[in-house]
Design a protein around this motif. Structure first.
Motif, PDB file in Angstrom:
ATOM      1  N   GLN A   1       2.791 -34.467  55.123  1.00  0.00           N
ATOM      2  CA  GLN A   1       3.601 -34.490  53.967  1.00  0.00           C
ATOM      3  C   GLN A   1       2.612 -34.308  52.750  1.00  0.00           C
ATOM      4  OE1 GLN A   1       5.568 -38.483  54.892  1.00  0.00           O
ATOM      5  NE2 GLN A   1       7.421 -37.294  55.413  1.00  0.00           N
ATOM      6  N   ALA A   2       1.395 -35.023  52.650  1.00  0.00           N
ATOM      7  CA  ALA A   2       0.660 -34.882  51.580  1.00  0.00           C
ATOM      8  C   ALA A   2       0.149 -33.396  51.350  1.00  0.00           C
ATOM      9  CB  ALA A   2      -0.334 -35.657  51.863  1.00  0.00           C
TER      10      ALA A   2
ATOM     11  N   THR B   1      -9.700 -45.098  57.298  1.00  0.00           N
ATOM     12  CA  THR B   1      -8.288 -45.714  57.338  1.00  0.00           C
ATOM     13  C   THR B   1      -8.615 -47.093  56.907  1.00  0.00           C
ATOM     14  OG1 THR B   1      -8.549 -46.119  59.720  1.00  0.00           O
ATOM     15  CG2 THR B   1      -7.387 -43.910  58.838  1.00  0.00           C
TER      16      THR B   1
ATOM     17  N   ARG C   1       5.057 -43.771  63.367  1.00  0.00           N
ATOM     18  CA  ARG C   1       4.777 -43.079  62.050  1.00  0.00           C
ATOM     19  C   ARG C   1       3.606 -43.429  61.321  1.00  0.00           C
ATOM     20  NH1 ARG C   1       6.794 -42.900  56.852  1.00  0.00           N
ATOM     21  NH2 ARG C   1       6.794 -40.757  55.739  1.00  0.00           N
TER      22      ARG C   1
ATOM     23  N   GLY D   1       2.201 -43.916  51.778  1.00  0.00           N
ATOM     24  CA  GLY D   1       3.488 -43.786  52.192  1.00  0.00           C
ATOM     25  C   GLY D   1       3.740 -42.596  53.001  1.00  0.00           C
ATOM     26  N   LEU D   2       2.889 -41.470  52.759  1.00  0.00           N
ATOM     27  CA  LEU D   2       2.738 -40.067  53.244  1.00  0.00           C
ATOM     28  C   LEU D   2       2.211 -39.679  54.665  1.00  0.00           C
ATOM     29  CD1 LEU D   2       3.024 -37.999  50.218  1.00  0.00           C
ATOM     30  CD2 LEU D   2       4.974 -39.109  51.038  1.00  0.00           C
ATOM     31  N   THR D   3       2.755 -39.017  55.209  1.00  0.00           N
ATOM     32  CA  THR D   3       1.908 -38.764  56.592  1.00  0.00           C
ATOM     33  C   THR D   3       0.685 -37.535  55.941  1.00  0.00           C
ATOM     34  OG1 THR D   3       3.314 -36.904  57.070  1.00  0.00           O
ATOM     35  CG2 THR D   3       3.592 -39.050  58.149  1.00  0.00           C
TER      36      THR D   3
ATOM     37  N   ARG E   1      -5.779 -49.323  57.186  1.00  0.00           N
ATOM     38  CA  ARG E   1      -5.301 -49.762  58.786  1.00  0.00           C
ATOM     39  C   ARG E   1      -6.481 -50.362  59.510  1.00  0.00           C
ATOM     40  NH1 ARG E   1      -1.541 -47.095  61.378  1.00  0.00           N
ATOM     41  NH2 ARG E   1      -2.964 -46.922  63.110  1.00  0.00           N
TER      42      ARG E   1
ATOM     43  N   SER F   1      -8.018 -37.196  57.300  1.00  0.00           N
ATOM     44  CA  SER F   1      -8.509 -38.629  57.029  1.00  0.00           C
ATOM     45  C   SER F   1      -9.837 -38.783  57.414  1.00  0.00           C
ATOM     46  CB  SER F   1      -7.507 -39.405  57.951  1.00  0.00           C
ATOM     47  OG  SER F   1      -7.753 -40.694  57.852  1.00  0.00           O
TER      48      SER F   1
ATOM     49  N   VAL G   1       1.098 -43.434  58.387  1.00  0.00           N
ATOM     50  CA  VAL G   1       0.964 -42.766  56.798  1.00  0.00           C
ATOM     51  C   VAL G   1      -0.122 -43.340  56.376  1.00  0.00           C
ATOM     52  CG1 VAL G   1       3.557 -43.146  56.731  1.00  0.00           C
ATOM     53  CG2 VAL G   1       2.143 -45.212  55.911  1.00  0.00           C
ATOM     54  N   ILE G   2      -0.549 -42.717  55.174  1.00  0.00           N
ATOM     55  CA  ILE G   2      -1.720 -42.953  54.501  1.00  0.00           C
ATOM     56  C   ILE G   2      -1.441 -44.382  53.515  1.00  0.00           C
ATOM     57  CG2 ILE G   2      -3.064 -42.120  52.596  1.00  0.00           C
ATOM     58  CD1 ILE G   2      -2.158 -39.210  53.398  1.00  0.00           C
ATOM     59  N   GLY G   3      -2.401 -44.897  53.499  1.00  0.00           N
ATOM     60  CA  GLY G   3      -2.389 -46.442  52.732  1.00  0.00           C
ATOM     61  C   GLY G   3      -3.506 -46.374  51.487  1.00  0.00           C
TER      62      GLY G   3
END
Length: 395
Positions: A140-141, A165, A81, A135-137, A168, A162, A83-85
């Protein structure tokens, strides 16, 4: 003078136990193998066992495939999964059906907003306010923003893209084309792929070591092993640190050989016979053909397979301990007086930092003893001659 000669002779005989030698005899190595420190009379002695190498044991050692990274970190099931950070750059595109909405005009029905996720995990969007992104994909965002706009915009739709990153990243340094902070994409990426993004290794795979640091875990493996064993080419994760080092593999050869030395492999693989030839071979007059040994810290799976579980557990009870990498001390013995040893020696692999020891023949020490004794005896004979000459003059 006769007393002096007798004294010298007795001194030589008393010193027979002090005849010098280059390392232990084969019998001494075999005698200590499988014994505890108490059994051999040295409390803190390293406990090891010995294995006579034949075709079967040579194949077992040769066929073993190291899985250091896979065993320690696991190859995993992909990136999982994503997710955005914090620090990630995003582009939020908002569309409206009408031409006079919050984000649309007569010329364009969309507005694009560039943003960076802040340390608190949030970023601001006009008419929406602060939105939690960390914490969201991406989906989800998108849903979060869309839900906030339903009562404000005209039939809104949202796309979240995106752009970079920063959360990441993987650090790659050492013997690579260009030490880099490598951003991971949204698809699976392995160690080899990340190293390639940093310019690739500068040395040959057989002399390049890759160290992966993940949290409090560390694992080091030869790049050659990663290439040959796909299970070692594990997926990297955000925050991983990869250090690539050039460290030419070497072995040390000691004992009754042409020269005690440390020798580089200089090749992808090396077997026992090639190693002996590379080092110049043994001494024709001093070597015990039944006393070729390889001292090594061996992988636990190999040791257990060679010794058997019962013998392995017995050695543990006697005090056999591992090194810092979890490997056990083992000594391999070859009998080069047997014709098939030239076949077996071709299948037995030499490993980095192996110690090849060629034991001298027991007759070498006996010969040294005779030479040692001959020196004072010669002096004594000279003493007898001098004494006889003195007696002749006196008479």
């Amino acid at each position: 003078m006769k007393r002096v000669a007798a004294l010298l002779l007795s001194t030589a005989l008393a010193g027979c136990q002090a005849v010098p030698g280059e390392g232990p005899l084969a019998g001494a190595i075999v005698a200590d193998a499988g014994q505890s420190g108490a059994e051999i009379g040295r409390k803190n002695a390293t406990v090891f066992d010995i294995v006579d190498v034949n075709g079967q044991s040579a194949r077992l050692v040769s066929d073993y495939v190291s899985s250091t990274l896979n065993r320690r970190f696991g190859i995993g099931g992909g990136v999982g999964r994503v997710v955005i950070g914090v620090g990630d750059a995003l582009k939020v595109s908002i569309f409206e059906a009408g031409s006079d909405g919050l984000f649309s005009t007569q010329d364009s029905k969309q507005t694009s907003i560039d943003l960076v996720v802040q340390p608190d995990g949030k970023a601001a969007i006009p008419y929406v306010g602060s939105v939690q992104f960390a914490g969201l994909t991406l989906e989800q965002a998108r849903q979060e923003i869309l839900e906030a706009l339903k009562q404000k915009a005209v039939e809104p739709d949202v796309i979240v893209t995106s752009m970079s990153t920063a959360s990441r990243n993987v650090t790659v340094s050492g013997a690579v084309g260009k030490s880099s902070v490598v951003p991971l994409s949204l698809v699976d990426e392995t160690i080899n792929e990340v190293i390639a993004k940093a310019g690739g290794p500068v040395a040959q795979p057989y002399e390049t070591y890759v160290t992966l640091v993940r949290g409090k875990k560390t694992g080091t493996v030869l790049l050659k092993s990663i290439i040959e064993n796909p299970s070692e080419n594990i997926h990297v994760k955000p925050g991983d640190q990869i250090f690539v080092a050039r460290d030419p593999r070497r072995f040390t050869i000691l004992g009754a050989v042409k020269a005690n030395q440390r020798v580089e492999f200089g090749a992808n693989d090396l077997n026992l016979l090639e190693a002996m030839g590379l080092a110049g071979g043994g001494s024709d007059y001093a070597l015990d053909m039944k006393g070729y040994f390889i001292f090594r810290y061996e992988e636990p799976d190999v040791v257990m397979s060679l010794l058997g579980r019962e013998r392995f557990n017995e050695m543990l009870r006697k005090g056999m301990n591992t090194d810092s990498q979890g490997r056990y001390p083992i000594v391999y013995r070859f009998d080069m007086s047997k014709p098939d040893s030239l076949i077996v020696g071709q299948t037995f692999p030499i490993k980095n930092r192996d110690v090849i020891y060629a034991s001298r023949h027991p007759s070498v020490d006996f010969s040294k003893f005779l030479n040692f004794v001959a020196q004072p005896v010669g002096i004594a004979n000279s003493g007898f001659s001098i004494a006889d000459n003195i007696n002749s003059i006196n008479n």
